[in-house]
Design a protein around this motif. Structure first.
Motif, PDB file in Angstrom:
ATOM      1  N   GLU A  81       0.757  -1.150  -0.045  1.00  0.00           N
ATOM      2  CA  GLU A  81       0.110  -0.067  -0.025  1.00  0.00           C
ATOM      3  C   GLU A  81       0.799   1.316  -0.008  1.00  0.00           C
ATOM      4  OE1 GLU A  81      -2.648  -0.437   3.362  1.00  0.00           O
ATOM      5  OE2 GLU A  81      -3.064  -2.281   2.574  1.00  0.00           O
ATOM      6  N   GLY A  82       2.087   1.147  -0.252  1.00  0.00           N
ATOM      7  CA  GLY A  82       2.870   2.228  -0.278  1.00  0.00           C
ATOM      8  C   GLY A  82       3.583   2.911   0.837  1.00  0.00           C
ATOM      9  N   VAL A  83       3.530   1.673   2.093  1.00  0.00           N
ATOM     10  CA  VAL A  83       3.923   2.110   3.112  1.00  0.00           C
ATOM     11  C   VAL A  83       5.248   1.456   3.467  1.00  0.00           C
ATOM     12  CG1 VAL A  83       3.175   2.429   5.909  1.00  0.00           C
ATOM     13  CG2 VAL A  83       1.570   2.861   4.048  1.00  0.00           C
ATOM     14  N   LEU A  84       6.346   2.372   4.270  1.00  0.00           N
ATOM     15  CA  LEU A  84       7.680   1.853   4.474  1.00  0.00           C
ATOM     16  C   LEU A  84       7.578   1.590   5.855  1.00  0.00           C
ATOM     17  CD1 LEU A  84      10.510   1.147   3.422  1.00  0.00           C
ATOM     18  CD2 LEU A  84      11.118   3.617   4.183  1.00  0.00           C
ATOM     19  N   VAL A  85       7.658   0.326   6.346  1.00  0.00           N
ATOM     20  CA  VAL A  85       7.906  -0.242   7.570  1.00  0.00           C
ATOM     21  C   VAL A  85       9.240  -0.261   7.969  1.00  0.00           C
ATOM     22  CG1 VAL A  85       7.318  -2.018   9.192  1.00  0.00           C
ATOM     23  CG2 VAL A  85       5.983  -1.626   7.247  1.00  0.00           C
ATOM     24  N   ILE A  86       9.335   0.534   9.234  1.00  0.00           N
ATOM     25  CA  ILE A  86      10.915   0.487   9.708  1.00  0.00           C
ATOM     26  C   ILE A  86      10.858   0.163  10.976  1.00  0.00           C
ATOM     27  CG2 ILE A  86      13.063   1.987   9.965  1.00  0.00           C
ATOM     28  CD1 ILE A  86      11.942   3.937   8.053  1.00  0.00           C
ATOM     29  N   GLY A  87      11.967  -0.727  11.478  1.00  0.00           N
ATOM     30  CA  GLY A  87      12.249  -0.970  12.809  1.00  0.00           C
ATOM     31  C   GLY A  87      13.758  -0.255  13.104  1.00  0.00           C
ATOM     32  N   SER A  88      13.626   0.462  14.145  1.00  0.00           N
ATOM     33  CA  SER A  88      15.046   1.433  14.669  1.00  0.00           C
ATOM     34  C   SER A  88      15.542   0.988  16.019  1.00  0.00           C
ATOM     35  CB  SER A  88      14.548   2.673  14.681  1.00  0.00           C
ATOM     36  OG  SER A  88      15.624   3.524  15.260  1.00  0.00           O
ATOM     37  N   GLY A  89      16.900   0.360  15.963  1.00  0.00           N
ATOM     38  CA  GLY A  89      17.234  -0.008  17.059  1.00  0.00           C
ATOM     39  C   GLY A  89      18.955   0.035  17.154  1.00  0.00           C
ATOM     40  N   SER A  90      19.420  -1.000  17.335  1.00  0.00           N
ATOM     41  CA  SER A  90      20.894  -1.101  17.173  1.00  0.00           C
ATOM     42  C   SER A  90      21.335  -2.606  17.162  1.00  0.00           C
ATOM     43  CB  SER A  90      21.648  -0.677  18.444  1.00  0.00           C
ATOM     44  OG  SER A  90      23.115  -0.538  18.329  1.00  0.00           O
ATOM     45  N   ILE A  91      22.204  -3.150  16.279  1.00  0.00           N
ATOM     46  CA  ILE A  91      22.458  -4.524  16.148  1.00  0.00           C
ATOM     47  C   ILE A  91      23.134  -5.083  17.264  1.00  0.00           C
ATOM     48  CG2 ILE A  91      24.179  -6.122  14.769  1.00  0.00           C
ATOM     49  CD1 ILE A  91      21.279  -6.085  13.443  1.00  0.00           C
TER      50      ILE A  91
ATOM     51  N   PRO B 182      13.292  -4.056  17.374  1.00  0.00           N
ATOM     52  CA  PRO B 182      12.629  -3.657  16.127  1.00  0.00           C
ATOM     53  C   PRO B 182      13.108  -4.491  14.829  1.00  0.00           C
ATOM     54  CG  PRO B 182      13.597  -1.888  17.371  1.00  0.00           C
ATOM     55  CD  PRO B 182      13.664  -3.178  18.292  1.00  0.00           C
ATOM     56  N   LEU B 183      14.312  -5.309  14.893  1.00  0.00           N
ATOM     57  CA  LEU B 183      14.686  -6.055  13.833  1.00  0.00           C
ATOM     58  C   LEU B 183      13.530  -7.158  13.536  1.00  0.00           C
ATOM     59  CD1 LEU B 183      16.956  -7.323  11.734  1.00  0.00           C
ATOM     60  CD2 LEU B 183      17.684  -8.591  13.599  1.00  0.00           C
ATOM     61  N   PHE B 184      13.089  -7.567  14.473  1.00  0.00           N
ATOM     62  CA  PHE B 184      12.122  -8.667  13.968  1.00  0.00           C
ATOM     63  C   PHE B 184      10.854  -8.053  13.592  1.00  0.00           C
ATOM     64  CE2 PHE B 184      14.798 -10.228  17.432  1.00  0.00           C
ATOM     65  CZ  PHE B 184      15.508 -11.407  16.865  1.00  0.00           C
ATOM     66  N   VAL B 185      10.338  -6.955  13.857  1.00  0.00           N
ATOM     67  CA  VAL B 185       9.237  -6.154  13.301  1.00  0.00           C
ATOM     68  C   VAL B 185       9.511  -5.954  11.741  1.00  0.00           C
ATOM     69  CG1 VAL B 185       7.819  -4.160  13.388  1.00  0.00           C
ATOM     70  CG2 VAL B 185       8.593  -4.936  15.480  1.00  0.00           C
ATOM     71  N   ALA B 186      10.680  -5.509  11.613  1.00  0.00           N
ATOM     72  CA  ALA B 186      11.227  -5.569   9.955  1.00  0.00           C
ATOM     73  C   ALA B 186      11.190  -6.725   9.275  1.00  0.00           C
ATOM     74  CB  ALA B 186      12.428  -4.537   9.914  1.00  0.00           C
ATOM     75  N   LEU B 187      11.744  -7.699  10.011  1.00  0.00           N
ATOM     76  CA  LEU B 187      11.876  -9.205   9.417  1.00  0.00           C
ATOM     77  C   LEU B 187      10.329  -9.728   9.192  1.00  0.00           C
ATOM     78  CD1 LEU B 187      13.515 -11.388   8.397  1.00  0.00           C
ATOM     79  CD2 LEU B 187      13.822 -12.120  11.089  1.00  0.00           C
ATOM     80  N   GLY B 188       9.270  -9.500  10.197  1.00  0.00           N
ATOM     81  CA  GLY B 188       8.072  -9.909  10.066  1.00  0.00           C
ATOM     82  C   GLY B 188       7.271  -9.227   9.091  1.00  0.00           C
ATOM     83  N   ALA B 189       7.396  -8.065   8.840  1.00  0.00           N
ATOM     84  CA  ALA B 189       6.986  -7.430   7.843  1.00  0.00           C
ATOM     85  C   ALA B 189       7.364  -7.853   6.378  1.00  0.00           C
ATOM     86  CB  ALA B 189       6.928  -5.998   8.114  1.00  0.00           C
ATOM     87  N   ALA B 190       8.312  -8.199   6.305  1.00  0.00           N
ATOM     88  CA  ALA B 190       9.090  -8.616   4.836  1.00  0.00           C
ATOM     89  C   ALA B 190       8.446  -9.637   4.436  1.00  0.00           C
ATOM     90  CB  ALA B 190      10.407  -8.604   5.092  1.00  0.00           C
ATOM     91  N   GLY B 191       7.895 -10.739   5.237  1.00  0.00           N
ATOM     92  CA  GLY B 191       7.380 -12.071   4.940  1.00  0.00           C
ATOM     93  C   GLY B 191       8.348 -13.209   5.001  1.00  0.00           C
TER      94      GLY B 191
END
Length: 269
Positions: A155-165, A226-235
């Motif tokens: 839908e044109g929305v960029l999902v970003i997780g912000s943290g630190s590795i 937040p890495l897992f949020v981004a990873l989950g959103a990616a499929g």
């Protein structure tokens, strides 16, 4: 409409806003190849709650949630608009996934959001909807939260997780520096990169038991979640691209990850 990737950004110290260094260079490069999103949903390590909260402010203020830094840092703002309609859409997705979200009409953008966004989209002309993470519920919950947000990428929305590795501020007293790197940093970031490249989601979700030096790299979970949020959103079949942005102060790995679904382009069209 182009399917967008999802991103994980290591935001580092608030001083990244004044001294962007290699992180700033990498985010400028990334913005140049990303399709322009119509809006951003941002999960920051600095908004913690017991249940998911979604910020619906029309004009979210920059939160200066830190102390002891130069006065110039407190003068910085990021006047991007919010998107109450998108916030309602996020609420619907999270509710449908059984995650019991709550709306927060007053929440602004903490430094985990506005610091990297100033570098990625300096014009502040893309609406931003912040969402909270739930550190008490661990990686599996955050991955499920990201999965619930996955339709937004179409839908044109960029999902970003912000943290630190890596994020162990206790080690600021240990004398590590750009010349003397903490010995646990490279093994940990290499393990993360290998498991992401292999698509080993189970190992990643169990990182605290399986990753080398997990307790040293992350005494608490919130900056990796937040890495897992981004990873989950990616499929499930997402391709992970690591963008090396260096290691600050010898202990804060500044890795950025781009996650593309199987049909998403790697560069802007």
């Amino acid at each position: 409409m182009t399917t967008l990737p999802s991103l994980y950004i290591s935001h580092g110290s608030p001083m990244t806003a004044l001294q962007p260094g290699l992180t700033g260079e990498r985010l400028v490069e990334l913005a140049a190849v990303l399709p322009r999103p119509k809006a951003i949903v941002m999960a920051s390590a600095h908004w913690l709650s017991r249940r998911p909260q979604v910020g619906s402010a029309a004009l979210p203020e920059a939160i200066h949630d830190f102390g002891g830094f130069p006065a110039a840092l407190y003068q910085l703002h990021y006047p991007a608009p919010g998107d109450p309609v998108l916030a309602d859409r996020v609420m619907q997705l999270l509710d449908h996934a059984g995650l019991a979200p709550a709306i927060n009409p007053e929440r602004g953008l903490d430094h985990g959001a506005w610091v990297p966004l100033r570098l990625l989209y300096p014009n502040a002309d893309i609406p931003v909807v912040p969402i909270s993470i739930q550190p008490e519920l661990g990686p599996i919950h955050q991955y499920a939260l990201g999965q619930a947000l996955a339709p937004l990428r179409d839908e044109g929305v960029l999902v970003i997780g912000s943290g630190s590795i890596t994020h162990n501020l206790h080690d600021l007293r240990a004398g590590y520096s750009d010349e003397r790197q903490a010995p646990y940093v490279k093994p940990f970031i290499d393990w993360i990169e290998q498991k992401l490249a292999a698509g080993d989601i189970d190992a990643l979700l169990d990182y605290r038991r399986q990753a080398p030096f997990a307790e040293r790299a992350h005494p608490t979970d919130e900056h990796l979640l937040p890495l897992f949020v981004a990873l989950g959103a990616a499929g499930a079949k997402a391709r992970a691209q690591r963008i090396d942005a260096g290691i600050d102060m010898g202990l804060l790995a500044m890795d950025i990850y781009r996650f593309d679904g199987s049909t998403a382009p790697l560069t802007a069209q």
